[in-house]
Write a protein that holds these residues in place. Structure first.
Motif, PDB file in Angstrom:
ATOM      1  N   PRO A   1      -4.061   8.403  -6.196  1.00  0.00           N
ATOM      2  CA  PRO A   1      -4.273   7.835  -7.529  1.00  0.00           C
ATOM      3  C   PRO A   1      -5.439   8.457  -8.283  1.00  0.00           C
ATOM      4  O   PRO A   1      -5.605   8.214  -9.473  1.00  0.00           O
ATOM      5  N   GLN A   2      -6.220   9.269  -7.594  1.00  0.00           N
ATOM      6  CA  GLN A   2      -7.489   9.691  -8.170  1.00  0.00           C
ATOM      7  C   GLN A   2      -7.365  10.409  -9.512  1.00  0.00           C
ATOM      8  O   GLN A   2      -8.179  10.176 -10.404  1.00  0.00           O
ATOM      9  N   PRO A   3      -6.360  11.284  -9.734  1.00  0.00           N
ATOM     10  CA  PRO A   3      -6.306  11.952 -11.041  1.00  0.00           C
ATOM     11  C   PRO A   3      -6.272  10.962 -12.191  1.00  0.00           C
ATOM     12  O   PRO A   3      -6.965  11.150 -13.191  1.00  0.00           O
ATOM     13  N   MET A   4      -5.494   9.903 -12.019  1.00  0.00           N
ATOM     14  CA  MET A   4      -5.388   8.947 -13.110  1.00  0.00           C
ATOM     15  C   MET A   4      -6.687   8.153 -13.271  1.00  0.00           C
ATOM     16  O   MET A   4      -7.113   7.844 -14.386  1.00  0.00           O
ATOM     17  N   ILE A   5      -7.316   7.855 -12.164  1.00  0.00           N
ATOM     18  CA  ILE A   5      -8.587   7.134 -12.242  1.00  0.00           C
ATOM     19  C   ILE A   5      -9.627   7.996 -12.945  1.00  0.00           C
ATOM     20  O   ILE A   5     -10.366   7.526 -13.810  1.00  0.00           O
ATOM     21  N   ASN A   6      -9.649   9.271 -12.593  1.00  0.00           N
ATOM     22  CA  ASN A   6     -10.618  10.168 -13.247  1.00  0.00           C
ATOM     23  C   ASN A   6     -10.379  10.258 -14.742  1.00  0.00           C
ATOM     24  O   ASN A   6     -11.318  10.303 -15.535  1.00  0.00           O
ATOM     25  N   LEU A   7      -9.103  10.285 -15.110  1.00  0.00           N
ATOM     26  CA  LEU A   7      -8.758  10.439 -16.514  1.00  0.00           C
ATOM     27  C   LEU A   7      -9.327   9.300 -17.348  1.00  0.00           C
ATOM     28  O   LEU A   7      -9.730   9.485 -18.497  1.00  0.00           O
ATOM     29  N   THR A   8      -9.357   8.112 -16.755  1.00  0.00           N
ATOM     30  CA  THR A   8      -9.746   6.952 -17.556  1.00  0.00           C
ATOM     31  C   THR A   8     -11.197   6.552 -17.371  1.00  0.00           C
ATOM     32  O   THR A   8     -11.668   5.659 -18.063  1.00  0.00           O
ATOM     33  N   SER A   9     -11.895   7.199 -16.445  1.00  0.00           N
ATOM     34  CA  SER A   9     -13.223   6.667 -16.123  1.00  0.00           C
ATOM     35  C   SER A   9     -14.161   6.738 -17.330  1.00  0.00           C
ATOM     36  O   SER A   9     -15.012   5.869 -17.519  1.00  0.00           O
TER      37      SER A   9
ATOM     38  N   ASP B   1     -10.304  11.662  -1.519  1.00  0.00           N
ATOM     39  CA  ASP B   1     -10.748  10.383  -2.067  1.00  0.00           C
ATOM     40  C   ASP B   1      -9.534   9.577  -2.461  1.00  0.00           C
ATOM     41  O   ASP B   1      -8.732  10.013  -3.281  1.00  0.00           O
ATOM     42  N   PHE B   2      -9.410   8.414  -1.884  1.00  0.00           N
ATOM     43  CA  PHE B   2      -8.239   7.585  -2.193  1.00  0.00           C
ATOM     44  C   PHE B   2      -8.488   6.816  -3.489  1.00  0.00           C
ATOM     45  O   PHE B   2      -7.804   7.025  -4.480  1.00  0.00           O
ATOM     46  N   ILE B   3      -9.476   5.950  -3.470  1.00  0.00           N
ATOM     47  CA  ILE B   3      -9.831   5.226  -4.692  1.00  0.00           C
ATOM     48  C   ILE B   3     -11.321   5.424  -4.910  1.00  0.00           C
ATOM     49  O   ILE B   3     -12.129   4.989  -4.088  1.00  0.00           O
ATOM     50  N   LYS B   4     -11.644   6.083  -5.993  1.00  0.00           N
ATOM     51  CA  LYS B   4     -13.061   6.304  -6.260  1.00  0.00           C
ATOM     52  C   LYS B   4     -13.342   5.837  -7.680  1.00  0.00           C
ATOM     53  O   LYS B   4     -12.901   6.449  -8.645  1.00  0.00           O
ATOM     54  N   VAL B   5     -14.027   4.730  -7.803  1.00  0.00           N
ATOM     55  CA  VAL B   5     -14.427   4.249  -9.120  1.00  0.00           C
ATOM     56  C   VAL B   5     -15.945   4.193  -9.138  1.00  0.00           C
ATOM     57  O   VAL B   5     -16.606   4.544  -8.161  1.00  0.00           O
TER      58      VAL B   5
ATOM     59  N   PRO C   1       0.821  -1.211   0.000  1.00  0.00           N
ATOM     60  CA  PRO C   1       0.000   0.000   0.000  1.00  0.00           C
ATOM     61  C   PRO C   1       0.855   1.262   0.000  1.00  0.00           C
ATOM     62  O   PRO C   1       1.961   1.266   0.529  1.00  0.00           O
ATOM     63  N   LEU C   2       0.309   2.290  -0.600  1.00  0.00           N
ATOM     64  CA  LEU C   2       0.939   3.593  -0.802  1.00  0.00           C
ATOM     65  C   LEU C   2       2.019   3.552  -1.873  1.00  0.00           C
ATOM     66  O   LEU C   2       2.728   4.511  -2.075  1.00  0.00           O
ATOM     67  N   THR C   3       2.134   2.428  -2.578  1.00  0.00           N
ATOM     68  CA  THR C   3       2.854   2.464  -3.851  1.00  0.00           C
ATOM     69  C   THR C   3       1.788   2.311  -4.928  1.00  0.00           C
ATOM     70  O   THR C   3       0.694   1.824  -4.664  1.00  0.00           O
ATOM     71  N   ASN C   4       2.144   2.744  -6.145  1.00  0.00           N
ATOM     72  CA  ASN C   4       1.108   2.840  -7.169  1.00  0.00           C
ATOM     73  C   ASN C   4       0.448   1.507  -7.502  1.00  0.00           C
ATOM     74  O   ASN C   4      -0.739   1.456  -7.783  1.00  0.00           O
ATOM     75  N   SER C   5       1.222   0.408  -7.454  1.00  0.00           N
ATOM     76  CA  SER C   5       0.600  -0.826  -7.914  1.00  0.00           C
ATOM     77  C   SER C   5      -0.424  -1.371  -6.916  1.00  0.00           C
ATOM     78  O   SER C   5      -1.244  -2.199  -7.282  1.00  0.00           O
TER      79      SER C   5
END
Lengths: 477, 640, 111
Positions: A458-466, B67-71, A377-381
């Motif tokens: 990680p949220q910016p990257m998650i938002n980018l791909t959603s 927000d840590f992980i928000k999907v 945890p707290l690493t990207n993978s």
């Protein structure tokens, strides 16, 4: 315009690079070119709309158009490509190659091919770039590789060409099935195939992509190739090129054959999860850093393969995230391995040991990268693997539980490597003079920063791909 | 005050960064100062939070950071939860943590500056992770801390990384923890699959929607996580090996804080556990079995830290027994008192090891009483506390657990009480062999014997005071009505189970106390008389040998799990991979090659042969052209 | 004369040529056999040309139908002459190098 730039900059500079005479200028030129690409890629993150796609006539006789576009997933993968190349060039700046102009030329051509694969919105164009990325890679492996490079590259060649040919057959088949005889993604997404056709063509494409990823049992080219290829090329192969397979499944395979993907999901996932455990167990018995990381990579890719086929948003989201994360992490590991190999002339655990005393900074970087490799945890993978394991678990509790065993095995082999190479007493005292060049240290620091940043936020990257994920899920359903 | 809760983990993180990055440039005293000061700052904030929480009518607060992980399907915020349970753990962690940091500044003084900096960086990182663990407002944040403490434990066990045995121990600890972590992770996935959220508030509010199977599976999987982290059967063997780390680390991580994470997690999830009686039984049985087994092993260990390590495993077993019988408060109470006295014991042991010049074998000690008065006194107090002699703290907490066990099932109580007797015995064996009698070490060692510096003795004294008086926050109902301050404090976060310890009548409770105290006193007297005259020097034999070798569990694991796995890896690597898959691939390659070689023979270089072939082919073509129609069905088949 | 006679003759000539090429080892004889095959074809072309032309002339005396067959014969003769030129010079060179015109010595293509 932006995707065109991303492809054209490395393509043109790559071709120019062949004509450069001096080693220094070839290196500097390649680095400069890749930095320019990176700048374009960074700009793309803040763009939307027209600037992100180009559509021009290309091969009107075939009905193929030069249609390139960047969506969220494309942005992330082009960013990965754009980030990796300058890091690879800078980190291995001190390595000596024979005929460096050709080496860097081929590297840049590979980059152009990769960029094209990630941008293409036309299946024929995609195939074109797919091959454009592979062919320079063969030359890089066969000309600059290790002792056994010829048989190994031959194996690599046979494997990937088999895949490419199967895919070509599949491409032609779906081409003739489109109402307007076109390769455009929009027509291919609305194919009307019979049950039997779909299942058959699915496998043609899947095997091609599975070889590239690679998924068990199509993986045996990989450890050999990673071992024999020059490390800079290994970084490209493992950090970016394997993502072509994963990417292609999400971009083409799943949306083109949603029915077959759902029907075959069980088989694919069982293969993938078997591969995870299989590769992890083999990794435990490796004595060579490169081979160990290669098998570890197979295990990680297995998880991506499994979770892509769950058909869940979190799974695909996780895969896209993990493609980036895995690329960054594994390039970090390779950089450290390269330093060790360049300076000590060996990668064998039996001949290494105690490097933490000689090169503490290198040890710290490697330990962080190793822990990223095992998804702490707290690493990207962690973020990617959390989403992926979650989706596999939701698909099937048994598969999820079995897949999770690889978490334990990953800790076993990764820490084994850390311990053997960096801890303990110094082996071969006379040989150990480890000077980590400042550029390598700097690049490792950049990678570590990326690892931690996306691990914590990680949220910016998650938002980018959603958005991409939503579209693909809608297409599958 | 609870608004500033993010400061609590932030300070150690800053300390980690400063010490980690500046380990080469900062002086040792500055490193020690920063390392300790950040924990003190955290402690101060924790204290403020504690007093706020302590006020009547305090409602649990969730402080949402980002927000840590928000999907699409779920949202996992990075959020902290401030309530009675977390604020209590904050105090224990930062309080004991601070004392151990201060102690470390002196204990680790012989290290080179950069390793000294590394040590404090790791220690600060550990405190940071542990604080995340207890502060997290959902299971994923808890998991981050959960793995983070595992990482720090790994780094600190292998702190002296030149020694490969230490590295093995570190790796073993990490891998065994990971086995537990997988259980934890699967539980998180299960909750997420059923509820779509992992935040404590939502999960507990909607827990009633779980089926019995779900809740049993989730709690069992969480308990697997606890087994790994809190060293319970079958995953306990890493903890004794973890003593390879510096002694203050053993005190902080492997006694006071990290290993109690499993107890914290179960108490945190008490809503779920109360719904799953099957799991509760398993927890109680596993806890008790661990307590007993570890106590028997501790009887015959000669390494001062190993004895304490098995004692820790055993005491953790007690806590799980308490959880299993529904005495959540009792378990937390024991976590707290155990943190005091076990940290004290380890630090005392560290003081002894320091004085003895890194000697850990109690057979070479003896008579240290006159050389190290403060260490001696504090160690004795801690031994009395762990043995459960009133009015020391261990008595109250242990008694509470045993009383709850008695009410649940008398067999559980009986074994628990016997284990308490064993505990008293091995602790006083340790005490007597270390501090009483004559010195048995070398002259050189005797010459160097000295009391430790004040940076080490002051924490000992503070912890000794806490060990003595710490029990008074949980005075049982039998002594005074409504005097159990801890239970009162924790009541908002713990569901009332139908049966509580107070169902026992006062008489029975007095009787139980009398029996357990009696057993402990007998054991102490026996140990005292036996070992003060004739210390146990000889190698153990017979049943003792079995205990000295830890029931051969390590060997069993190697034979049954580790070796077969490694063998399987070898089999896959050498047989399946090389001969199987690669065999097929290379076989195809070789087949093509062979076919090519055979075909090459046709190219004889004789022009006549080529012409003959040409003519034959032409004849064949003519036949096909003229009689091709008759072959049509065959051609049609192929063209399909 | 019926066309069949010409066909049979040219088949016989062609087959003699083929057999000669396949069985003889002397390069010059092989060459002559090749010429024989070519001439067998020429004969056939002329024969068919005459046949078609005769049929057409009966209807229209000015017809040129089928005359192109004879044209081809000239082409073939020219090509054959050129071929003989090249071929014989190769054979001369071979003879200079190996002192033989036996084609079985010429198996360098093997490797």
């Amino acid at each position: 315009m932006i995707p065109v730039l991303l492809i054209v900059i490395p393509l043109v500079t790559g071709l120019i690079s062949f004509f450069l005479k001096e080693e220094r200028s070839a290196k500097a030129f390649a680095l400069l070119s890749s930095v320019a690409t990176l700048a374009v890629s960074l700009i793309s993150l803040f763009q939307s709309g027209d600037s992100l796609s180009t559509d021009a006539s290309w091969l009107p006789m075939l009905g193929s158009r030069f249609s390139v576009s960047l969506d969220g997933m494309g942005k992330i993968l082009t960013l990965l490509t754009a980030v990796s190349f300058p890091i690879i060039f800078a980190a291995t700046y001190n390595n000596k190659y024979k005929s460096p102009n050709a080496f860097y030329g081929f590297m840049l051509l590979t980059q152009a091919g990769l960029m094209g694969v990630f941008c293409a919105m036309d299946l024929f164009l995609f195939y074109f770039f797919w091959e454009l990325a592979l062919i320079p890679a063969y030359f890089l492996c066969s000309k600059w590789g290790g002792e056994k490079r010829i048989p190994v590259t031959f194996k690599f060649f046979v494997y990937t060409f088999l895949g490419s040919l199967l895919m070509l057959v599949g491409i032609l088949f779906v081409y003739f099935k489109t109402p307007d005889h076109s390769f455009a993604i929009s027509s291919l997404y609305n194919l009307a195939l019979t049950y039997g056709e779909e299942s058959f063509i699915f496998w043609l494409f899947f095997i091609a992509f599975a070889i590239k990823m690679p998924v068990f049992p199509f993986h045996t080219w990989q450890p050999d190739t990673y071992e024999q290829a020059p490390t800079a090329v290994t970084m490209v192969l493992s950090g970016i090129m394997v993502k072509m397979g994963v990417f292609a499944v999400i971009r083409w395979l799943l949306p083109m054959f949603p029915g077959a993907s759902e029907r075959m999901a069980d088989i694919v996932m069982i293969l993938a999860v078997t591969g995870m455990i299989y590769a992890s167990l083999i990794a435990i018995r490796q004595d060579d850093m490169k081979r160990l990381v290669a098998y570890s990579s197979i295990a990680h890719i297995g998880l991506m393969a499994a979770s892509m086929f769950t058909g869940s948003a979190s799974g695909i989201q996780g895969v896209i995230f993990q493609m980036f994360a895995h690329g960054i992490n594994i390039i970090g590991l390779w950089i450290v391995i390269d330093v060790i190999e360049q300076q000590l002339g060996t990668r064998k655990f039996s001949e290494l040991g105690g490097l933490a005393q000689k090169a503490p900074v290198l040890a710290i970087m490697f330990v962080i990268m190793s822990f990223a490799n095992i998804a702490l945890p707290l690493t990207n993978s962690f973020v990617g693997e959390f989403l992926m394991f979650n989706s596999v678990f939701n698909y099937s509790i048994v598969l999820g539980a079995v897949a999770c065993i690889s978490i334990i095995l990953a800790a076993v082999y990764t820490l084994w490597m850390v311990q053997k190479v960096f801890y303990g007493e110094v082996a071969n005292e006379d040989r150990v003079v480890l000077n980590v060049p400042i550029n390598t240290q700097l690049m490792l620091a950049v990678l570590v920063a990326v690892v931690l940043f996306f691990g914590i936020y990680p949220q910016p990257m998650i938002n980018l791909t959603s958005e991409t994920v939503t579209k693909i899920i809608a297409q599958i359903k | 005050m609870s608004k500033f809760v993010y400061l609590v983990p932030l300070f150690p993180l800053i300390g980690f960064l400063i010490n980690g990055l500046g380990r080469k440039s900062l002086s040792k005293s500055l490193i020690g100062l920063i390392g300790s000061a950040v924990i003190l700052a955290s402690f101060a904030v924790s204290l403020g939070i504690f007093f706020q929480v302590k006020q009547e009518g305090f409602q649990p607060q969730v402080i949402h950071l980002f927000d840590f992980i928000k999907v699409q399907s779920f949202n996992i915020p990075f959020a902290f939860q401030v309530d009675q349970l977390s604020s209590l753990f904050l105090l224990i962690i930062t309080g004991v943590g601070f004392l151990i940091h201060v102690y470390s500044t002196s204990y680790m003084h012989n290290e080179e500056p950069q390793h000294y900096g590394r040590y404090f960086a790791y220690l600060n990182l550990f405190v940071f992770s542990m604080l995340l663990l207890v502060l997290g407002a959902n299971y994923v944040i808890m998991f981050i801390g959960w793995e983070g403490v595992g990482l720090c434990s790994y780094l600190l066990i292998g702190f002296w990384f030149k020694n490969n045995n230490y590295n093995y121990a570190a790796r073993k600890a990490f891998v065994m923890n990971r086995i537990g972590d997988v259980g934890f992770l699967l539980a998180v996935f299960w909750i997420l699959a059923k509820l779509g959220t992992v935040s404590y508030g939502d999960v507990f509010a909607r827990a009633s929607t779980f089926s019995t199977f779900d809740v049993t599976a989730i709690t069992m999987l969480l308990f697997v996580g606890a087994m790994g982290k809190s060293a319970q059967i079958p995953l306990y063997t890493w903890l004794p090996d973890a003593m390879a780390g510096p002694t203050p680390v053993s005190a902080l991580i492997h006694a006071a804080t990290m290993v109690t994470a499993g107890i914290y997690m179960i108490v945190r999830s008490n809503v779920l556990y109360t719904m799953a009686p099957t799991t509760m039984t398993v927890v109680a049985v596993v806890g008790l079995a661990t307590a007993f087994l570890a106590a028997t092993i501790a009887l015959k260990q000669n390494d001062i830290k190993k004895v304490l390590a098995y004692s820790t495993v055993s005491q953790l077993g007690y806590m799980f027994l308490g959880l299993g019988v529904g005495a959540y408060t009792g378990a937390v109470f024991h976590v707290m008192t155990h943190a005091f006295f076990k940290a004290l014991l380890f630090l005392g042991a560290g003081s002894v090891i320091h004085a003895m010049g890194n000697e850990q074998d109690i057979r070479s000690m003896g008579g240290l009483k006159k050389y190290m008065p403060i260490t001696h006194i504090t160690f004795l107090l801690a031994c009395l506390a762990i043995a459960g002699i009133p009015p020391f703290s261990g008595f109250f907490s242990k008694d509470e657990i045993l009383a709850a066990a008695y009410e649940h099932n008398k067999v559980l109580w009986l074994i628990g009480a016997i284990t308490a007797g064993l505990t008293a015995f091995y602790m006083f064996r340790l005490y007597v062999m270390t501090f009483l009698g004559g010195f048995r070490g070398t002259h050189d060692q005797e010459h160097h014997l000295h009391e430790s510096p004040s940076a080490m003795t002051i924490p000992l004294i503070i912890l000794a005071v806490l060990s003595v008086v710490g029990g008074f926050v949980g005075i049982p109902e039998a002594f005074a009505h409504n005097a159990h301050a801890l239970e009162h404090f924790l009541s908002p976060v713990i569901v009332k189970s139908t049966e509580t310890a107070h169902a026992l009548d006062t008489g029975t409770e007095y009787m139980l106390m009398a029996i357990s105290v009696g057993l402990a006193v007998i054991a102490i007297i026996y140990a005292w008389t036996r070992f003060s005259k004739k210390p146990e020097i000889a190698e153990a034999e017979g049943a003792g040998k079995l205990l000295a070798n830890k029931w051969y569990v390590d060997e069993l694991y190697d034979k049954v799990i580790a070796n077969p796995l490694v063998a399987l890896g070898g089999f896959l690597k050498n047989v399946i991979e090389k001969s199987g898959i690669d065999g097929i691939v290379n076989g195809v390659g070789r087949g093509v090659n062979y076919a090519g070689r055979q075909m090459r023979l046709m190219q004889s270089g004789q022009v006549g042969n080529y012409i003959l072939l040409m003519v034959l082919s032409m004849v064949l073509m003519i036949i096909l052209v003229f009689y091709g129609n008759n072959l049509n069905p065959v051609l049609k088949y192929f063209s399909k | 004369m019926p066309i069949t006679y010409y066909i049979v003759l040219s088949i016989v000539l062609f087959c003699i040529g083929v057999v000669g090429v396949l069985t003889r080892r002397n390069a010059i004889i092989i060459f002559m056999c090749v010429e024989l095959m070519l001439n067998a074809v020429n004969l056939l072309l002329v024969a068919f040309s005459k046949m078609h032309n005769g049929v057409a002339m009966a209807k229209d005396p000015a017809s040129t139908v089928g005359i192109d067959g004879q044209l081809f014969v000239f082409f073939i003769m020219v090509v054959a002459a050129a071929e003989v030129c090249v071929g014989l010079s190769i054979i001369v060179m071979v003879y200079r190098n190996t002192h033989s015109v036996d084609v079985n010595f010429l198996n360098r293509l093997k490797n």
